[in-house]
Design an enzyme around this catalytic site. Structure first.
Site, mmCIF file in Angstrom:
data_model
loop_
_atom_site.group_PDB
_atom_site.id
_atom_site.type_symbol
_atom_site.label_atom_id
_atom_site.label_comp_id
_atom_site.label_asym_id
_atom_site.label_seq_id
_atom_site.Cartn_x
_atom_site.Cartn_y
_atom_site.Cartn_z
ATOM 1 N N LYS A 9 0.963 -1.195 0.006
ATOM 2 C CA LYS A 9 -0.022 0.153 0.023
ATOM 3 C C LYS A 9 0.688 1.155 0.046
ATOM 4 C CE LYS A 9 -3.848 -2.551 2.409
ATOM 5 N NZ LYS A 9 -4.612 -2.297 3.730
ATOM 6 N N TYR A 49 -12.380 -3.143 -3.261
ATOM 7 C CA TYR A 49 -13.001 -3.023 -1.815
ATOM 8 C C TYR A 49 -14.454 -2.952 -1.806
ATOM 9 C CZ TYR A 49 -8.250 -2.386 0.286
ATOM 10 O OH TYR A 49 -7.146 -2.776 1.101
ATOM 11 N N ASN A 112 -1.795 0.124 7.171
ATOM 12 C CA ASN A 112 -1.200 -1.274 7.461
ATOM 13 C C ASN A 112 -0.798 -1.877 6.594
ATOM 14 O OD1 ASN A 112 -3.352 -2.193 5.989
ATOM 15 N ND2 ASN A 112 -4.279 -3.218 7.675
ATOM 16 N N HIS A 115 -1.658 -5.378 1.714
ATOM 17 C CA HIS A 115 -3.164 -6.199 1.456
ATOM 18 C C HIS A 115 -2.693 -7.509 1.065
ATOM 19 C CE1 HIS A 115 -7.060 -7.318 -0.361
ATOM 20 N NE2 HIS A 115 -6.474 -7.749 -1.312
ATOM 21 N N GLU A 126 -9.730 -10.749 -7.364
ATOM 22 C CA GLU A 126 -8.621 -9.433 -7.449
ATOM 23 C C GLU A 126 -7.679 -9.542 -8.208
ATOM 24 O OE1 GLU A 126 -7.510 -9.638 -3.096
ATOM 25 O OE2 GLU A 126 -9.428 -9.210 -2.626
#
Ligand SMILES: Nc1ncnc2c1ncn2[C@@H]1O[C@H](COP(=O)(O)OP(=O)(O)O)[C@@H](O)[C@H]1O
Ligand SMILES: [Mg+2]
Length: 132
Positions: A9, A49, A112, A115, A126
């Site tokens: 990320k 998402y 965080n 993913h 995905e």
């Protein structure tokens, strides 16, 4: 061989953690079979998402994920889906064990660092979104 979708990320890229993170995957014997660095737009992130649309953290998550470049990868290996989730640690860094990527490098739930797909169905979905 099983495949999963991993994203480093924007905070992971910005903080210079790409090498550290990829090195952990490689040392574990997992293979990178596709990889690209992009600035994700809202359209692709909404697809990715979709399950979180309407949740309290959704807008923060969108803005965070659009805030810088991401490194998107397909990893391949034995039980790679579960393995990577274990190597990443729990979503909330407070719960993530030390030795996991989130346990070692993150201190916020939104930011965080990584993913990974959470099931075979998610992985297929995905990978289609990011690499079709
Ligand atoms: N309670 C929360 N507060 C803030 N951000 C959250 C929260 N839950 C999830 N997120 C963000 O949304 C992402 C997707 O959530 P989720 O799919 O539940 O976790 P994971 O990435 O571990 O699969 C998380 O990685 C995190 O960036
Ligand atoms: Mg998830």
């Amino acid at each position: 061989m099983e495949k999963t979708l991993v994203i480093i990320k924007p905070d992971g890229v910005e903080r210079g953690l790409i090498g550290e993170i990829i090195s952990r995957y490689e040392k574990k014997g997992l293979k990178i079979v596709a990889c690209k660095m992009i600035k994700a737009n809202r359209e692709i992130l909404e697809k990715h998402y979709a399950e979180h649309k309407g949740k309290s953290f959704y807008e923060d998550l969108m803005n965070y994920m659009m805030g810088g470049k991401v490194l998107v990868m397909v990893l391949e290996g034995n039980n790679v889906i579960q393995l990577i989730r274990k190597m990443h640690g729990s979503t909330n860094p407070i719960d993530a064990d030390m030795g996991t990527i989130r346990g070692d490098f993150a201190n916020k739930t939104t930011e965080n660092i990584v993913h990974a797909s959470d099931s075979k169905e998610s992985a297929e979905r995905e990978i289609m979104i990011w690499f079709s």
